[in-house]
Design an enzyme around this catalytic site. Sequence first.
Site, PDB file in Angstrom:
ATOM      1  N   GLY A  44       0.838  -1.195   0.000  1.00 31.94           N
ATOM      2  CA  GLY A  44       0.000   0.000   0.000  1.00 31.94           C
ATOM      3  C   GLY A  44       0.869   1.239   0.000  1.00 31.94           C
ATOM      4  O   GLY A  44       1.997   1.216   0.526  1.00 31.94           O
ATOM      5  N   GLN A  49       2.739   9.982   1.320  1.00 31.43           N
ATOM      6  CA  GLN A  49       4.034   9.287   1.391  1.00 31.43           C
ATOM      7  C   GLN A  49       4.929   9.606   0.194  1.00 31.43           C
ATOM      8  O   GLN A  49       6.110   9.266   0.198  1.00 31.43           O
ATOM      9  CB  GLN A  49       3.831   7.767   1.468  1.00 31.43           C
ATOM     10  CG  GLN A  49       3.188   7.310   2.766  1.00 31.43           C
ATOM     11  CD  GLN A  49       3.054   5.799   2.784  1.00 31.43           C
ATOM     12  OE1 GLN A  49       2.116   5.245   2.236  1.00 31.43           O
ATOM     13  NE2 GLN A  49       4.006   5.131   3.412  1.00 31.43           N
ATOM     14  N   CYS A  92       5.425  -0.264   7.150  1.00 30.45           N
ATOM     15  CA  CYS A  92       5.065   0.944   6.411  1.00 30.45           C
ATOM     16  C   CYS A  92       6.254   1.381   5.571  1.00 30.45           C
ATOM     17  O   CYS A  92       7.380   1.365   6.061  1.00 30.45           O
ATOM     18  CB  CYS A  92       4.689   2.040   7.407  1.00 30.45           C
ATOM     19  SG  CYS A  92       4.213   3.589   6.624  1.00 30.45           S
ATOM     20  N   LEU A  93       6.007   1.754   4.318  1.00 28.62           N
ATOM     21  CA  LEU A  93       7.127   2.164   3.458  1.00 28.62           C
ATOM     22  C   LEU A  93       7.811   3.437   3.964  1.00 28.62           C
ATOM     23  O   LEU A  93       8.943   3.709   3.584  1.00 28.62           O
ATOM     24  CB  LEU A  93       6.648   2.349   2.011  1.00 28.62           C
ATOM     25  CG  LEU A  93       6.198   1.069   1.299  1.00 28.62           C
ATOM     26  CD1 LEU A  93       5.725   1.380  -0.119  1.00 28.62           C
ATOM     27  CD2 LEU A  93       7.318   0.033   1.263  1.00 28.62           C
ATOM     28  N   HIS A 134      -4.880   1.048   7.237  1.00 28.75           N
ATOM     29  CA  HIS A 134      -3.555   1.665   7.382  1.00 28.75           C
ATOM     30  C   HIS A 134      -3.423   2.885   6.447  1.00 28.75           C
ATOM     31  O   HIS A 134      -2.966   3.947   6.861  1.00 28.75           O
ATOM     32  CB  HIS A 134      -2.476   0.614   7.064  1.00 28.75           C
ATOM     33  CG  HIS A 134      -1.073   1.107   7.131  1.00 28.75           C
ATOM     34  ND1 HIS A 134      -0.176   0.707   8.101  1.00 28.75           N
ATOM     35  CD2 HIS A 134      -0.390   1.963   6.328  1.00 28.75           C
ATOM     36  CE1 HIS A 134       0.986   1.301   7.888  1.00 28.75           C
ATOM     37  NE2 HIS A 134       0.902   2.066   6.811  1.00 28.75           N
ATOM     38  N   GLU A 135      -3.864   2.716   5.194  1.00 32.78           N
ATOM     39  CA  GLU A 135      -3.730   3.804   4.205  1.00 32.78           C
ATOM     40  C   GLU A 135      -4.696   4.949   4.494  1.00 32.78           C
ATOM     41  O   GLU A 135      -4.367   6.121   4.292  1.00 32.78           O
ATOM     42  CB  GLU A 135      -3.935   3.272   2.788  1.00 32.78           C
ATOM     43  CG  GLU A 135      -2.973   2.162   2.361  1.00 32.78           C
ATOM     44  CD  GLU A 135      -1.517   2.484   2.603  1.00 32.78           C
ATOM     45  OE1 GLU A 135      -1.116   3.667   2.484  1.00 32.78           O
ATOM     46  OE2 GLU A 135      -0.748   1.553   2.929  1.00 32.78           O
ATOM     47  N   HIS A 138      -3.185   7.215   6.844  1.00 35.17           N
ATOM     48  CA  HIS A 138      -2.184   8.100   6.215  1.00 35.17           C
ATOM     49  C   HIS A 138      -2.797   9.390   5.687  1.00 35.17           C
ATOM     50  O   HIS A 138      -2.224  10.467   5.849  1.00 35.17           O
ATOM     51  CB  HIS A 138      -1.509   7.390   5.024  1.00 35.17           C
ATOM     52  CG  HIS A 138      -0.279   6.625   5.395  1.00 35.17           C
ATOM     53  ND1 HIS A 138       0.811   7.200   6.010  1.00 35.17           N
ATOM     54  CD2 HIS A 138       0.055   5.322   5.196  1.00 35.17           C
ATOM     55  CE1 HIS A 138       1.746   6.279   6.193  1.00 35.17           C
ATOM     56  NE2 HIS A 138       1.313   5.125   5.716  1.00 35.17           N
TER      57      HIS A 138
HETATM   58 ZN    ZN Z   1       2.178   3.279   5.759  1.00 34.30          ZN
END
Ligand code: ZN
Length: 171
Positions: A44, A49, A92-93, A134-135, A138
């Site tokens: 994701g 991000q 998480c990226l 999760h997204e 963000h």
């Molecule tokens: Zn993340």
Amino acid sequence: MLKIVFAPDPILRQTCEQLEQVDEHHRQLIKEMFETMYEANGVGLAAPQVGINKRIFVIDAGAREEIKKPIAMINPIITSIKKSLSVYEEGCLSFPGHYAELERPDEITVEYLDIDNKKQKLTSNDFTSRIIQHELDHINGILFIDHLSRLKRDIIIRKMKKYKKELNQSE
Ligand code: ZN
């Protein structure tokens, strides 16, 4: 390839803006977000991000499988949440190398626009549900560490600060 913003960064703490409608520019961005996500071996990626303050994210619960299941969500809202919770390990990226177990609702229903401006509705209770939650966090400036104890959160932030410092030194 888009550049992924690493935490801590104020960009990751902004509440993102709604899109009036999805245009060619957004479709190009979404295409690049998918490429960036796959390249980084993620499941994701949300617009903040990659430094974009818009309510857009891409997910693919099958990113590490043979059959891909890409979904782009624009202006998503949760319309229903089941009460039952479960614990799952998340990464998480924006926090490379960091993982933590945290609790979230199992099942959610989300409404969103697709890349053709069509209204869509999706109910999920599996890995996809977890990624969407999760997204969605963000695009509201919330990070997975916010669901952890203060102690765990502080440890991860301290390590990320050190990691970012090291990256700058090697550049
Ligand atoms: Zn993340």
